[in-house]
Design an enzyme around this catalytic site. Structure first.
Site, PDB file in Angstrom:
ATOM      1  N   SER A 125      78.085  15.924   6.351  1.00 61.95           N
ATOM      2  CA  SER A 125      78.495  14.838   5.455  1.00 61.95           C
ATOM      3  C   SER A 125      79.042  13.666   6.245  1.00 61.95           C
ATOM      4  O   SER A 125      79.648  13.844   7.312  1.00 61.95           O
ATOM      5  CB  SER A 125      79.588  15.373   4.530  1.00 61.95           C
ATOM      6  OG  SER A 125      80.182  14.327   3.810  1.00 61.95           O
ATOM      7  N   TYR A 167      87.932  19.857   3.332  1.00 57.89           N
ATOM      8  CA  TYR A 167      86.477  19.925   3.129  1.00 57.89           C
ATOM      9  C   TYR A 167      85.746  19.313   4.327  1.00 57.89           C
ATOM     10  O   TYR A 167      84.850  19.932   4.920  1.00 57.89           O
ATOM     11  CB  TYR A 167      86.085  19.196   1.824  1.00 57.89           C
ATOM     12  CG  TYR A 167      84.615  18.882   1.783  1.00 57.89           C
ATOM     13  CD1 TYR A 167      83.673  19.898   1.672  1.00 57.89           C
ATOM     14  CD2 TYR A 167      84.157  17.565   1.888  1.00 57.89           C
ATOM     15  CE1 TYR A 167      82.307  19.611   1.661  1.00 57.89           C
ATOM     16  CE2 TYR A 167      82.805  17.275   1.875  1.00 57.89           C
ATOM     17  CZ  TYR A 167      81.882  18.293   1.763  1.00 57.89           C
ATOM     18  OH  TYR A 167      80.548  18.005   1.770  1.00 57.89           O
ATOM     19  N   LYS A 177      83.184  20.869   7.509  1.00 57.46           N
ATOM     20  CA  LYS A 177      81.868  20.355   7.927  1.00 57.46           C
ATOM     21  C   LYS A 177      81.849  20.117   9.436  1.00 57.46           C
ATOM     22  O   LYS A 177      80.890  20.489  10.122  1.00 57.46           O
ATOM     23  CB  LYS A 177      81.544  19.053   7.186  1.00 57.46           C
ATOM     24  CG  LYS A 177      81.254  19.244   5.720  1.00 57.46           C
ATOM     25  CD  LYS A 177      79.952  19.995   5.502  1.00 57.46           C
ATOM     26  CE  LYS A 177      79.755  20.393   4.068  1.00 57.46           C
ATOM     27  NZ  LYS A 177      78.643  21.323   3.868  1.00 57.46           N
TER      28      LYS A 177
HETATM   29  P1  NAD Z   1      76.389  21.962  -5.149  1.00 55.37           P
HETATM   30  O1  NAD Z   1      77.731  22.527  -5.396  1.00 55.37           O
HETATM   31  O2  NAD Z   1      75.605  21.452  -6.312  1.00 55.37           O
HETATM   32  O3  NAD Z   1      75.473  23.022  -4.372  1.00 55.37           O
HETATM   33  C1  NAD Z   1      76.016  23.973  -3.483  1.00 55.37           C
HETATM   34  C2  NAD Z   1      75.527  25.340  -3.931  1.00 55.37           C
HETATM   35  O4  NAD Z   1      76.034  26.328  -3.041  1.00 55.37           O
HETATM   36  C3  NAD Z   1      76.002  25.712  -5.345  1.00 55.37           C
HETATM   37  O5  NAD Z   1      74.883  26.081  -6.122  1.00 55.37           O
HETATM   38  C4  NAD Z   1      76.951  26.889  -5.104  1.00 55.37           C
HETATM   39  O6  NAD Z   1      76.901  27.814  -6.186  1.00 55.37           O
HETATM   40  C5  NAD Z   1      76.441  27.467  -3.804  1.00 55.37           C
HETATM   41  N1  NAD Z   1      77.424  28.173  -2.988  1.00 55.37           N
HETATM   42  C6  NAD Z   1      78.653  27.764  -2.605  1.00 55.37           C
HETATM   43  N2  NAD Z   1      79.245  28.694  -1.849  1.00 55.37           N
HETATM   44  C7  NAD Z   1      78.364  29.721  -1.719  1.00 55.37           C
HETATM   45  C8  NAD Z   1      78.401  30.985  -1.068  1.00 55.37           C
HETATM   46  N3  NAD Z   1      79.471  31.387  -0.383  1.00 55.37           N
HETATM   47  N4  NAD Z   1      77.317  31.780  -1.164  1.00 55.37           N
HETATM   48  C9  NAD Z   1      76.222  31.399  -1.864  1.00 55.37           C
HETATM   49  N5  NAD Z   1      76.140  30.234  -2.515  1.00 55.37           N
HETATM   50  C10 NAD Z   1      77.211  29.405  -2.439  1.00 55.37           C
HETATM   51  O7  NAD Z   1      76.539  20.813  -4.058  1.00 55.37           O
HETATM   52  P2  NAD Z   1      75.479  19.764  -3.516  1.00 55.37           P
HETATM   53  O8  NAD Z   1      75.922  18.427  -3.921  1.00 55.37           O
HETATM   54  O9  NAD Z   1      74.110  20.202  -3.842  1.00 55.37           O
HETATM   55  O10 NAD Z   1      75.746  19.897  -1.956  1.00 55.37           O
HETATM   56  C11 NAD Z   1      74.950  20.718  -1.128  1.00 55.37           C
HETATM   57  C12 NAD Z   1      75.513  20.661   0.286  1.00 55.37           C
HETATM   58  O11 NAD Z   1      75.510  19.318   0.735  1.00 55.37           O
HETATM   59  C13 NAD Z   1      76.943  21.138   0.402  1.00 55.37           C
HETATM   60  O12 NAD Z   1      77.083  21.855   1.606  1.00 55.37           O
HETATM   61  C14 NAD Z   1      77.751  19.866   0.427  1.00 55.37           C
HETATM   62  O13 NAD Z   1      78.958  20.021   1.115  1.00 55.37           O
HETATM   63  C15 NAD Z   1      76.806  18.949   1.173  1.00 55.37           C
HETATM   64  N6  NAD Z   1      77.022  17.526   0.886  1.00 55.37           N
HETATM   65  C16 NAD Z   1      77.027  17.094  -0.410  1.00 55.37           C
HETATM   66  C17 NAD Z   1      77.250  15.756  -0.684  1.00 55.37           C
HETATM   67  C18 NAD Z   1      77.321  15.245  -2.103  1.00 55.37           C
HETATM   68  O14 NAD Z   1      77.857  14.183  -2.321  1.00 55.37           O
HETATM   69  N7  NAD Z   1      76.771  15.948  -3.088  1.00 55.37           N
HETATM   70  C19 NAD Z   1      77.447  14.852   0.371  1.00 55.37           C
HETATM   71  C20 NAD Z   1      77.432  15.326   1.677  1.00 55.37           C
HETATM   72  C21 NAD Z   1      77.225  16.672   1.921  1.00 55.37           C
HETATM   73  C1  WQD Z   2      82.316   6.581  -4.756  1.00 57.62           C
HETATM   74  C2  WQD Z   2      83.132   5.332  -5.067  1.00 57.62           C
HETATM   75  C3  WQD Z   2      85.441   5.743  -5.571  1.00 57.62           C
HETATM   76  C4  WQD Z   2      84.704   7.981  -9.259  1.00 57.62           C
HETATM   77  C5  WQD Z   2      82.315  11.824  -1.893  1.00 57.62           C
HETATM   78  C6  WQD Z   2      82.910  12.682  -0.814  1.00 57.62           C
HETATM   79  C7  WQD Z   2      82.021  12.673   0.386  1.00 57.62           C
HETATM   80  C8  WQD Z   2      80.590  13.043   0.024  1.00 57.62           C
HETATM   81  C9  WQD Z   2      80.083  12.202  -1.092  1.00 57.62           C
HETATM   82  C10 WQD Z   2      80.362  15.421   0.217  1.00 57.62           C
HETATM   83  C11 WQD Z   2      84.516   5.349  -4.418  1.00 57.62           C
HETATM   84  C12 WQD Z   2      84.718   5.193  -6.763  1.00 57.62           C
HETATM   85  C13 WQD Z   2      84.536   7.254  -8.092  1.00 57.62           C
HETATM   86  C14 WQD Z   2      85.335   7.359 -10.370  1.00 57.62           C
HETATM   87  C15 WQD Z   2      85.548   5.341  -9.078  1.00 57.62           C
HETATM   88  N1  WQD Z   2      80.525  14.378  -0.487  1.00 57.62           N
HETATM   89  N2  WQD Z   2      84.945   5.954  -8.010  1.00 57.62           N
HETATM   90  N3  WQD Z   2      85.726   6.051 -10.230  1.00 57.62           N
HETATM   91  O1  WQD Z   2      84.298   9.487  -2.437  1.00 57.62           O
HETATM   92  O2  WQD Z   2      82.407   8.051  -1.534  1.00 57.62           O
HETATM   93  O3  WQD Z   2      82.242  10.496  -1.408  1.00 57.62           O
HETATM   94  O4  WQD Z   2      80.994  12.266  -2.192  1.00 57.62           O
HETATM   95  O5  WQD Z   2      80.268  15.515   1.414  1.00 57.62           O
HETATM   96  O6  WQD Z   2      82.552  13.569   1.293  1.00 57.62           O
HETATM   97  O7  WQD Z   2      84.181  12.180  -0.475  1.00 57.62           O
HETATM   98  O8  WQD Z   2      82.025   9.425  -3.604  1.00 57.62           O
HETATM   99  O9  WQD Z   2      81.257   9.205  -5.925  1.00 57.62           O
HETATM  100  O10 WQD Z   2      83.572  10.134  -5.479  1.00 57.62           O
HETATM  101  O11 WQD Z   2      83.114   7.725  -5.059  1.00 57.62           O
HETATM  102  O12 WQD Z   2      85.927   4.169  -8.994  1.00 57.62           O
HETATM  103  O13 WQD Z   2      85.531   7.962 -11.427  1.00 57.62           O
HETATM  104  O14 WQD Z   2      83.349   5.294  -6.487  1.00 57.62           O
HETATM  105  O15 WQD Z   2      86.707   5.163  -5.438  1.00 57.62           O
HETATM  106  O16 WQD Z   2      84.794   4.053  -4.008  1.00 57.62           O
HETATM  107  P1  WQD Z   2      82.865   9.276  -2.213  1.00 57.62           P
HETATM  108  P2  WQD Z   2      82.492   9.193  -5.091  1.00 57.62           P
END
Ligand code: NAD
Ligand code: WQD
Length: 363
Positions: free
Chosen positions: A132, A160, A164
């Site tokens: 991330s 979190y 990562k």
């Molecule tokens: P998500 O929660 O929708 O998907 C993650 C999945 O992993 C879920 O279905 C959950 O049930 C499963 N899971 C969690 N722990 C587990 C375990 N111990 N064993 C088996 N399954 C498990 O999240 P997402 O948004 O699809 O994110 C996927 C990956 O990408 C994550 O690792 C997250 O940290 C990373 N990521 C997400 C974002 C974002 O903004 N969505 C941004 C950067 C990185």
């Molecule tokens: C985006 C912008 C908020 C909600 C997060 C994680 C990051 C990555 C992606 C996993 C920000 C603003 C949000 C609301 C708002 N995930 N906001 N009102 O914080 O950039 O990133 O998701 O790895 O690690 O931190 O994403 O969608 O929460 O926020 O004003 O109800 O929207 O302040 O500027 P963020 P977000």
């Protein structure tokens, strides 16, 4: 135990029932890969897998497995010839991680270590990892590093993000221990948004959404009254923070590009390398708000409230490394992601909850 195991190569997708994982499975199958999915449903359900089977007209083997359960995971490796792994499974809520850090360290770190141990035992050497942009922490502390390149110093500011970064370091250490053997692609996602253009799969957060787009979608379908914009006193064009929003289908395709990269390097030495997956273009909260209002044709009510703890001014990717090495770039714009999100939200205002017949079988 391997008797009857076919020689066909499979991609194991951990967390494949989740938001990004389910979109990656769609793209993988579309590109001709065979996928086997594991997920423990801690943040998802079976419904997206059922819908993926309809969407791709393919039987997708699924196992309800917690990655921390080594013996259960081994059964999958015994049954399928796992050539590579795409590792999405993990807990991802920044705020929650500050409340229950041990849960995050246990799930994300232990889950990954058990997965790697199992890969080692069964001779699977290629893994794509969901990292991330949060590993960079507040990158604005290096003003000449915005947009953010991969060599920007890391410094996650919450448990979190620390899980990562620690997993990235575990991968580096494992690669260093047997550099010829392991091939690791670390993908640092910026802000994934949107849904599959079919409207069949999308993001379905449990409880109150933490993220901007899912929150706006719930306001639009009247599950919530109004949007709260977390601060308009930042040093940006309209005072709201800047993020690099990326359509989830573009992001999913980045995983195919990474897998291809790991496969092409097949007869050479191993590798462990990070790539940013972002568009390179930043949007403010109010710009995204306007784009979603336009896509939905609804003027969403909103209030400006105080800043959210931990938020930073600007997280925009420099995606050049992925463009040059993975031959990958984004194709969709924020407006496209908003239209696709709106299609998903109108077709599924309560996400996957209304159906879930299959869950009775798995839970
Ligand atoms: P998500 O929660 O929708 O998907 C993650 C999945 O992993 C879920 O279905 C959950 O049930 C499963 N899971 C969690 N722990 C587990 C375990 N111990 N064993 C088996 N399954 C498990 O999240 P997402 O948004 O699809 O994110 C996927 C990956 O990408 C994550 O690792 C997250 O940290 C990373 N990521 C997400 C974002 C974002 O903004 N969505 C941004 C950067 C990185
Ligand atoms: C985006 C912008 C908020 C909600 C997060 C994680 C990051 C990555 C992606 C996993 C920000 C603003 C949000 C609301 C708002 N995930 N906001 N009102 O914080 O950039 O990133 O998701 O790895 O690690 O931190 O994403 O969608 O929460 O926020 O004003 O109800 O929207 O302040 O500027 P963020 P977000």
């Amino acid at each position: 135990t391997d008797a009857g195991k076919s020689t066909a190569k499979w991609v194991l997708v951990t967390g494949g029932a989740g938001y990004i994982g389910s979109h990656a499975v769609a793209e993988l199958i579309e590109s001709g890969y065979r996928c086997v999915v594991v997920d423990n449903f801690c943040n998802s359900c079976y419904e997206p897998i059922a819908r993926l089977q309809v969407l791709t007209n393919t039987k997708i083997p699924f196992f309800k497995v917690d990655l921390m359960d080594g013996p259960a995971l081994e059964k999958v490796f015994q049954q399928y010839n796992i050539d590579s792994v795409i590792h999405f499974a993990g807990l991802k809520a920044v705020g929650e991680s500050t409340k229950v850090p041990l849960t995050y360290y246990h799930n994300n770190i232990t889950g990954t270590v058990v997965l790697l141990q199992t890969m080692k035992k069964y001779g699977t050497t290629k893994l794509v990892f969901s990292s991330s942009a949060t590993v960079y922490g507040d990158a604005t502390r290096f003003p000449n590093m915005i947009p953010i390149p991969e060599n920007c110093p890391t410094g996650p500011t919450n448990p979190y993000g620390k899980t990562k970064l620690l997993i990235e370091e575990i991968l580096e250490d494992l690669h260093t221990s047997e550099p010829e053997k392991w091939r690791f692609a670390v993908l640092r996602y910026f802000n994934p948004i949107g849904a599959h253009p079919s409207g069949l799969i999308g993001e379905d957060p449990l409880g109150i959404p933490n993220n901007l787009l899912p929150y706006m979608a719930q306001v639009a379908v009247k599950r919530r009254d109004k949007l709260f914009v977390f601060g308009n006193d930042y040093d940006s064009r309209d005072g709201t923070p800047i993020r690099d929003y990326i359509h989830v289908v573009d992001l999913a395709k980045g995983h195919i590009a990474a897998l291809k990269y790991l496969n092409v390097a097949d007869n050479e030495s191993g590798l462990c390398r990070a790539w940013n997956l972002g568009s390179g273009t930043g949007s403010t909260v109010l710009e995204v708000y306007k784009a979603f209002c336009k896509a939905s044709n609804i003027v969403l009510p909103y209030d400006i409230v105080g800043r959210r703890a931990g938020d930073v001014l600007n997280l925009t990717a420099k995606p050049d490394r992925a463009t040059e090495e993975l031959k990958w770039k984004t194709h969709f714009k924020v407006a496209d992601a908003c239209s696709d999100l709106w299609k998903w939200a109108t077709g599924n205002p309560y996400g996957y909850q209304v159906l879930g017949v299959a869950d009775a079988f798995f839970n």
